[in-house]
Design a protein around this motif. Structure first.
Motif: not given
Lengths: 255, 289, 288
Positions: A153-177
């Motif tokens: 993946l490109s750098g930007g796509q990796k950022k998206l994957l990072e977000l997707a992994r977090c979203l996958m668990s349907r958390p109550r709170l996401m901390l995005l760094d």
């Protein structure tokens, strides 16, 4: 609305450096809250403490009304508080899809017993998880990359994957760094839309961000950290006018 | 000649268990273990003592797996925060520690003399003792292979591979990494224990000097040769190592310029050199870091 | 003569034997960042090379010195032909290489010299009594030689430009390169020094015991315990840790059978890592 996350009197010292200093912070349920501050203000350290990777020296962290400080990272994650990493930590040798299928909790196939029993139940579970993973990839716009190795993946796509992994668990709170750091303007627009979608689906967001446009557009509330201490909190407009905040940033430039 | 082939195959099968175990720990989960021989030895002594006391082979194998597995779990629980290099030192040291205990505790394991007269209690009607042993051991190895293969390809294997790649990420998605790492160590040690039990039963005699670090290096070379993480590759690697080690004994009849000790030394030199070459090629310039 | 004094002399002898090879492990760890399991085999190799030279009626001290230089050169040759290619590949590849090298060297020695036990042609001399301690002349010479080499080594690390380059490289390799230090020169020097130190340790061990192909392997665990206890990367630390561990293991003989000395060293090693999983004292940077 009630506070989903409440931090009181939090301290963390590394050697001679007071990384987090009597920090007080709260995040309202259902909000998008921005966390800003000059470099070295302790933002990432704070995330690391909230998410259980670093133990605080003292202080309290309440998540959904229950104390979580000092709990291990995986326990905090299980309660529905998830983080992304500033520098994406995709699992390089796995496909994008596998990166997400890893996430769901309580998978039967994740237990040793499943290896010894007939595979039907695991196959069924995998189908459900795969469908969920593809849906998340659709949401963030990585659907076409599902089957390639994450390393490609490109750098930007990796950022998206990072977000997707977090979203996958349907958390109550996401901390995005720093979800948009090092990303081109087109992709920043895309990432902002994704974050709004995630927020609209009922997930509370706490975002570390340097890009003030992103903060202004997304956040209803902004907290400013300087040398580990919260020096201001308010609406983006209020923060922009705040003299203390300006000083902190300019002081940061000098030092 | 046939008897010789059977012997080589039996050694290959025995090492196969140990290597499959290491592949779960190191290949799949990324936990380097330079002391796999410790669990092999414990399995061997466990089976030797219990079969001598009259326990049939199969329950003895189960017991060996349980005891070795528990020891593996203990090692994992004591070393969760160790980096790769320290884990390498500790596991290597641990295996020597275990050997020294067997060497010193005469009441337990016969001390330096070891244990002789271990029963080899299985025969299949119509086959001689060696061949029946080979058949039974090979069937058991097939089961271990099936288990390893499923483990690697099931979601649990995905989680173990994820730990190998980045433990922090796995913790961040709410999985108890210590539990999985311990599990991998337990399984790997249990497989080594079964291998050890078969080893004792096959040779009918064991002594502490059989359990030096070389065994750990053999299986390390096997897993490395088969590419870490590949179950089939591990078995293929084991076959190559077994032929290199045991098969070259055949040469003894043809090579007369060197004596027995020298030939044995040459074999191990060749293995050491092969290990170095594999590593240099696998990790050398232009390859993955 | 007290029992106490006998124990103290044994402890000092063990410490002298362990110090230099442990320092070699420590130096390699500090600069190249991997535990080298082949160091004990360089001890064995050095000891046998010295035996070979003794066979030509070269005096033992000179044989030891020449063997150490030879061993250093061999270590350097192996490093340049094999280890060099995995420099950028992390910790594990050189560890695996060192295991392969361990197997190769140990059996190389076995191939050439066989499994027989050998001894240096040292004349038996009457031990002398020094302040109530009974010491043989060989032991005294060995301890003295180790002390001199240790002092020279520490001084070299401290005051020579090579020593400064070593310390700079171990503390911050990138910065060292910027300041004009050539890392490969530093690595080469460290590897040569490690082979040299290991060989001296091997000869020292062989004068106390005897030469067998397992000479070095037998002290692998104590050496790593010493290197870790001394804080990897520190030569002075290695010397102090060697003294500490040797004293503890000598006095353990009051409670434990002699064959458990190695086991005790492992327990010390495990305990240190259990308390400080990131290593004792520090991990970055060579100390004097």
């Amino acid at each position: 609305m009630s506070n989903l996350l409440e931090i009181a009197g939090l301290n963390k010292r590394f050697g001679g450096l007071q990384a987090v200093d009597r920090c007080e912070l709260s995040v309202r349920e259902g909000s998008i809250t921005g966390l800003i501050g000059p470099n070295g203000a302790g933002k990432t350290t704070l995330f690391s403490i909230i998410s259980g990777f670093t133990k605080p020296d003292s202080g309290q962290i309440r998540f959904g009304g229950r104390r979580i400080e000092g709990r291990g990272a995986y326990e905090v994650a299980r309660r529905g508080l998830r983080r992304t990493f500033q520098i994406p930590r995709e699992l390089k040798e796995m496909s994008v899809l596998e990166n997400l299928m890893l996430v769901p909790e309580g998978q039967f196939g994740d237990r040793l017993l499943s290896v010894l029993l007939p595979g039907a139940r695991v196959r069924q579970e995998e189908q459900v998880n795969e469908a969920a993973a593809r849906e998340v990839l659709e949401t963030v716009g990585l659907a076409e990359k599902a089957d390639i190795a994450a390393a490609r993946l490109s750098g930007g796509q990796k950022k998206l994957l990072e977000l997707a992994r977090c979203l996958m668990s349907r958390p109550r709170l996401m901390l995005l760094d720093e979800p948009t750091a090092g990303v081109n303007p087109t992709l920043i627009r895309h990432l902002m839309k994704v974050m709004q979608k995630v927020h609209a689906s009922g997930i509370t967001l706490l975002i570390i961000e340097h890009n003030m446009n992103v903060i202004m557009e997304l956040c209803e509330r902004v907290v400013v950290l300087d040398r580990g201490h919260v020096i201001a909190a308010g609406t983006p407009a209020e923060i922009q006018q705040n003299k203390q905040v300006l000083d902190a940033y300019l002081g940061g430039v000098d030092a | 000649m046939t008897a010789y082939l059977v012997a080589i195959l039996i050694f290959a099968v025995i090492y196969g268990f140990v290597a499959l175990g290491l592949n779960i720990q190191w290949g799949l989960t990324g936990l380097i273990n330079l002391g796999q021989v410790a669990f092999f030895a414990v399995g061997a002594y466990c089976a030797a003592l219990t079969t001598q006391a009259g326990l049939p082979l199969l329950p003895a194998l189960v017991l060996a797996a349980l005891v070795s597995g528990s020891l593996g779990g203990a090692v994992a629980l004591f070393t969760p925060r160790l980096r790769e290099d320290y884990l390498a030192i500790v596991t290597l040291g641990f295996s020597e520690f275990v050997r020294l205990i067997f060497l010193n505790e005469k009441w337990l394991a016969g001390g330096p003399d070891g244990i002789a007269g271990i029963p080899r209690p299985v025969t299949i009607p119509g086959l001689d003792s060696e061949t029946s042993f080979l058949v039974i051991a090979a069937v058991l190895l097939a089961v271990a292979f099936w288990f390893s293969q499923r483990l690697a390809h099931f979601p649990i294997g995905r989680t173990l591979r994820a730990i190998r790649e980045d433990e922090t990420v796995v913790a961040s998605i709410g999985k108890p990494t210590l539990t999985y790492k311990t599990l991998a160590f337990v399984l790997g040690a249990a497989l080594a224990g079964i291998g050890g039990a078969l080893f004792a039963s096959y040779l009918t005699y064991i002594s502490p000097d059989m359990f030096g670090p070389n065994v750990s290096i053999y299986v390390l070379a096997a897993v490395l040769l088969g590419r870490q993480g590949s179950t089939l590759g591990t078995l293929a690697g084991t076959a190559v190592v077994a032929v290199l080690l045991e098969g070259t004994r055949l040469l003894k009849d043809y090579i007369t310029v060197v004596d027995g000790v020298q030939l044995a030394a040459l074999r191990l030199m060749a293995l050491g050199l092969a290990l170095m070459i594999i590593v240099a090629v696998r990790y050398g310039p232009g390859r993955r870091a | 003569m007290d029992e106490l004094q006998i124990y103290l002399v044994s402890a000092l002898v063990s410490a002298a034997i362990w110090t230099l090879p442990a320092a070699a492990i420590s130096l390699i760890y500090g600069v190249l960042r991997y535990p080298n399991f082949a160091i004990p085999e360089f001890m064995t190799l050095g000891a046998y090379l010295a035996l070979l030279l003794c066979g030509f009626s070269v005096p033992l001290w000179l044989s030891a010195l020449l063997a150490a230089v030879l061993t250093g050169l061999i270590a350097l040759a192996v490093d340049q032909t094999i280890f060099r290619f995995v420099r950028a590949a992390g910790t594990l590849p050189p560890v695996l290489l060192s295991l392969g090298l361990m197997l190769f060297l140990q059996n190389g020695v076995r191939f050439i010299w066989g499994n027989d036990v050998h001894q240096y042609p040292i004349e038996l001399a009457r031990p002398f009594v020094f302040a109530g301690f009974i010491v043989t002349p060989t032991q005294a010479a060995m301890i003295g030689a180790v002390a001199v080499i240790l002092v020279f080594g520490i001084a070299a690390l401290r005051w020579t430009s090579f020593g400064r380059a070593v310390r700079a490289t171990s503390t911050n390799p990138e910065l060292a390169v910027v300041t004009g230090i050539r890392p490969e020169v530093v690595y080469g020097g460290i590897i040569f020094a490690s082979g040299f130190l290991a060989a001296i340790g091997g000869v020292a061990l062989a004068t106390e015991t005897s030469l067998t192909p397992l000479l070095g392997w037998r002290v692998l665990i104590p050496l790593f315990a010493v290197a870790i206890l001394g804080g990897l990367g520190s030569a002075t630390g290695a010397a102090l840790a060697a003294l500490l561990l040797a004293t503890v293991s000598e006095f353990s003989l009051l409670l434990l059978p002699v064959t458990y000395k190695t086991a005790l060293a492992f327990l010390v090693l495990a305990l240190v890592l259990l308390v400080r999983p990131t290593g004792l004292i520090r991990t970055g940077g060579i100390e004097r």
